[in-house]
Design a protein around this motif. Sequence first.
Motif, PDB file in Angstrom:
ATOM      1  N   GLY A 152       1.526  12.506   3.182  1.00 29.80           N
ATOM      2  CA  GLY A 152       0.981  11.009   3.684  1.00 29.80           C
ATOM      3  C   GLY A 152       2.656  10.421   4.344  1.00 29.80           C
ATOM      4  N   THR A 153       2.314   8.928   4.215  1.00 30.47           N
ATOM      5  CA  THR A 153       3.136   8.307   5.060  1.00 30.47           C
ATOM      6  C   THR A 153       3.992   6.823   4.275  1.00 30.47           C
ATOM      7  OG1 THR A 153       1.531   6.119   5.713  1.00 30.47           O
ATOM      8  CG2 THR A 153       1.692   8.380   7.623  1.00 30.47           C
ATOM      9  N   GLY A 154       5.306   6.710   4.690  1.00 33.03           N
ATOM     10  CA  GLY A 154       5.499   5.979   3.811  1.00 33.03           C
ATOM     11  C   GLY A 154       7.211   5.675   4.565  1.00 33.03           C
ATOM     12  N   PHE A 155       8.441   5.241   3.938  1.00 32.59           N
ATOM     13  CA  PHE A 155       9.528   3.989   4.058  1.00 32.59           C
ATOM     14  C   PHE A 155      10.799   4.918   3.307  1.00 32.59           C
ATOM     15  CE2 PHE A 155       6.497   1.940   5.834  1.00 32.59           C
ATOM     16  CZ  PHE A 155       6.462   1.557   6.553  1.00 32.59           C
TER      17      PHE A 155
ATOM     18  N   GLY B 298       0.442  -0.957  -0.201  1.00 30.35           N
ATOM     19  CA  GLY B 298       0.182   0.209   0.037  1.00 30.35           C
ATOM     20  C   GLY B 298       0.759   1.110   0.018  1.00 30.35           C
ATOM     21  N   TYR B 299       2.180   1.521  -0.692  1.00 25.07           N
ATOM     22  CA  TYR B 299       3.033   2.499  -0.306  1.00 25.07           C
ATOM     23  C   TYR B 299       3.675   2.380  -2.307  1.00 25.07           C
ATOM     24  CZ  TYR B 299       3.027   1.705   4.603  1.00 25.07           C
ATOM     25  OH  TYR B 299       2.875   1.656   5.970  1.00 25.07           O
ATOM     26  N   PRO B 300       2.754   3.019  -3.309  1.00 25.62           N
ATOM     27  CA  PRO B 300       3.548   2.531  -4.215  1.00 25.62           C
ATOM     28  C   PRO B 300       3.549   4.184  -4.934  1.00 25.62           C
ATOM     29  CG  PRO B 300       0.475   3.284  -3.836  1.00 25.62           C
ATOM     30  CD  PRO B 300       1.051   3.933  -2.786  1.00 25.62           C
ATOM     31  N   ALA B 301       2.991   5.261  -3.944  1.00 29.30           N
ATOM     32  CA  ALA B 301       3.933   6.724  -4.942  1.00 29.30           C
ATOM     33  C   ALA B 301       5.643   6.942  -5.078  1.00 29.30           C
ATOM     34  CB  ALA B 301       3.276   7.639  -3.993  1.00 29.30           C
ATOM     35  N   VAL B 302       6.073   7.512  -5.008  1.00 29.86           N
ATOM     36  CA  VAL B 302       7.078   8.087  -5.240  1.00 29.86           C
ATOM     37  C   VAL B 302       7.160   9.879  -4.762  1.00 29.86           C
ATOM     38  CG1 VAL B 302       9.820   8.329  -5.342  1.00 29.86           C
ATOM     39  CG2 VAL B 302       8.225   6.488  -6.315  1.00 29.86           C
TER      40      VAL B 302
END
Length: 324
Positions: free
Chosen positions: A129-132, A88-92
């Motif tokens: 958003g949230t991400g890594f 569920g983390y598709p964006a850059v």
Amino acid sequence: MVGRQYGRIYAWDRINEAMVRQWCEIMGVDNPLYTDAEYAATTEHGQLVAPPAMLQGWCLAGFGDKKLAPGSTDENPYGVLEVLEKHGYPAVVAVNSNLTFDRYITMGEKLYYTTVLDSVSEEKTTALGTGFFVTLKMTYFSEQPEGLEDEKVGDMMFRVIKFKPAQKADQKSEQKKDKTEVNKEAAVRKRPKPAISDDNRFFWEGFAENELRIQACNRCKKLQHPPAPVCMHCHTFDLGYQVASGKGELYSFVVMHYPHVAPFDSPNPIGLIELEEGVRIPAGLIGLEEGESPKIGQKVQVEFHTFDGELTLPQFRLVPTKES
């Protein structure tokens, strides 16, 4: 997966003069150390060398990022990104890379690199958003003859943030707005104003005088655009401007259909204009009939239009082509 080292990815070609020459031409690099064999022979290197900034380019995959050079690993060093996408983390939102060069690379060398997945951060929350943050380290080597140890020539740190876009609280209500409400909002939006600095002020102020001002060097008399603090030809700071005729031809263009960005028209044709004076300038195109497409090489003439009662900008009207 963190800490895992992936196998070699080889360069398709040995370091060669043709690719160096083409790279230098495209990048505007005229250092004779890279292209003039006679000059290079007089330097400490004693021969032609490749620009250090080409390091990453030698080992890039073929078209589509899937076709690796013979001998390369079948492992996917970027597999962690696919894992994040599936969860569920598709964006850059951004990437960055830092290159370190150990030495110059000479003609005929064969390069490869290996990759280590250095780290994956804890989940970070940003306004988007949230991400890594995912960090990979590539080490580049020059392959040596059998019996000799391959020589390290450089490193690259590559970092990317994979994220899940934030959901705005009012997103659902926004989606329910009818076209009338959206059009009302678009009608009151103004054109964005340009970022004006001491280097380009003359350019933007010229429009209020119905003048298309192109930066000119007072020393070598050459023109340049966009405006800069120094002459790109002779490197002097002694700069002025010349009022262009506003005539030229369409060098290239793009027509924006989507997304619709208020207050701009849709479709929105944008042209790269080659002026009679020899420089190129991007600007909006006008004079197109519905369904008509611009044509490369078509003659254009500048017109000045004022938007929102305060912002005057140049637009180029396409001169109708003669029917055969």
